[in-house]
Design a protein around this motif. Structure first.
Motif, PDB file in Angstrom:
ATOM      1  N   ILE A 102      -1.349  -4.471   0.576  1.00 54.68           N
ATOM      2  CA  ILE A 102      -2.004  -5.730   0.200  1.00 54.68           C
ATOM      3  C   ILE A 102      -3.144  -6.061   1.168  1.00 54.68           C
ATOM      4  N   THR A 170      -3.600  -1.694  -6.899  1.00 54.79           N
ATOM      5  CA  THR A 170      -3.701  -3.003  -6.248  1.00 54.79           C
ATOM      6  C   THR A 170      -5.119  -3.539  -6.329  1.00 54.79           C
ATOM      7  N   LEU A 212      -1.979 -12.125  -5.382  1.00 60.35           N
ATOM      8  CA  LEU A 212      -1.323 -11.338  -4.326  1.00 60.35           C
ATOM      9  C   LEU A 212       0.180 -11.236  -4.573  1.00 60.35           C
ATOM     10  N   THR A 215       0.593  -8.441  -7.156  1.00 65.75           N
ATOM     11  CA  THR A 215       0.459  -7.107  -6.576  1.00 65.75           C
ATOM     12  C   THR A 215       1.624  -6.776  -5.655  1.00 65.75           C
ATOM     13  N   ALA A 216       2.133  -7.782  -4.934  1.00 64.52           N
ATOM     14  CA  ALA A 216       3.267  -7.533  -4.040  1.00 64.52           C
ATOM     15  C   ALA A 216       4.500  -7.110  -4.835  1.00 64.52           C
TER      16      ALA A 216
END
Length: 293
Positions: A102, A170, A212, A215-216
């Motif tokens: 990230i 990502t 975020l 994506t995490a």
């Protein structure tokens, strides 16, 4: 008390809905319930599977209750089967690789979308091309590289591999959201004396919280379930993860199927709980990054 306009409109729409419309909604809910049942079927089957011994696994129907639920299968795999060590390894390796991915993905995406420099389009293209490289074709070169630098049988080889292969997806998720961010906020910060680093860490990064989170979660699911890198780079039990640890219960002549089911159930629960609690953030982040302003 006077009801709100939205409430009155919702009530009027519900009351004026035709019988055909009500039947359509009923059929829709029936279909969704059936689909949900099919989705839950493997989990129910695995839970019952993990509570049986070898004889019950092969003699009883798949969804039949075990005659004597063997909860000791979970105790056995957690202590005697070394699953507690594998579980902790999976947790910290997954978190470390996700955080690294990230941070790197956000930095690269910020540089490509918010800064003007020659070669940004080329760099973006190289990252996107990396998505087409099959994982299995890199095993031998990566193993040779890690062997030369002393990272075979070391968890850092897993963290670096996960971060490298997850960076393209990502960045692809982050790109749409970064393009939609208003530049006026950054320009005002620069006028107030903010450096590029402060603009990124103090302003841009907090604004991308929803995407975020998406994506995490995607990174954590991939890292948690990954098998081929662990099986190739890690040989000692000290650094193995859950996906490889399940092989401990497969012997040359006998296989403890109940213990395998218990191990798989333990490996599924963290990801399942995380998805249940954060599913709204996944939808929010994908929707936020799908529209370019």
């Amino acid at each position: 008390m006077v009801p709100s306009t939205a409430a009155r409109l919702g009530t009027e729409n519900a009351g004026s809905r035709s019988p055909v419309g009500k039947l359509g909604y009923l059929l829709l809910y029936v279909v969704l319930i059936v689909v949900a049942a099919f989705q839950l079927f493997p989990l129910v089957w695995l839970l019952l599977f993990s509570l049986k011994n070898n004889q019950e696994v092969f003699d009883l129907p798949p969804l039949s209750l075990p005659m004597n639920p063997r909860w000791e299968n979970y105790e056995k795999v957690w202590s005697a089967g070394n699953i507690s060590v594998y579980f902790l390894n999976s947790v910290w390796i997954t978190i470390a690789a996700t955080v690294l991915t990230i941070i790197l993905g956000s930095l690269v995406t910020f540089a490509i979308t918010r800064m003007k420099w020659k070669g940004s389009s080329l760099v973006l293209g190289l990252f996107m091309v990396a998505m087409m490289i099959p994982v299995h074709s890199t095993l031998i070169p990566l193993f040779s590289l890690f062997n030369r630098v002393g990272l075979t049988d070391h968890p850092l080889s897993l963290v670096l591999s996960y971060a490298a292969f997850n960076l393209p997806i990502t960045m692809m998720i982050l790109l749409g959201f970064y393009y939609s961010l208003p530049r006026e906020v950054e320009e005002a910060a620069v006028m107030d004396g903010c450096s590029v680093h402060r603009v990124f860490f103090r302003i841009v990064l907090p604004m991308t919280g929803s995407v975020l989170a998406t994506t995490a979660i995607i990174n954590m699911i991939y890292n948690w379930n990954e098998f081929i890198f662990v099986n190739t780079f890690i040989s000692s039990d000290t650094f193995k993860t859950l996906t490889v640890g399940v092989q401990n219960f497969i012997g040359q002549y006998t296989t403890d199927w109940g213990a395998i089911g218990a191990t798989l159930m333990i490996s599924i629960l963290p990801i399942l709980l995380m998805f249940l609690f954060l599913s709204d953030r996944i939808v929010e982040g994908i929707a936020a990054g799908s529209v370019k302003g």
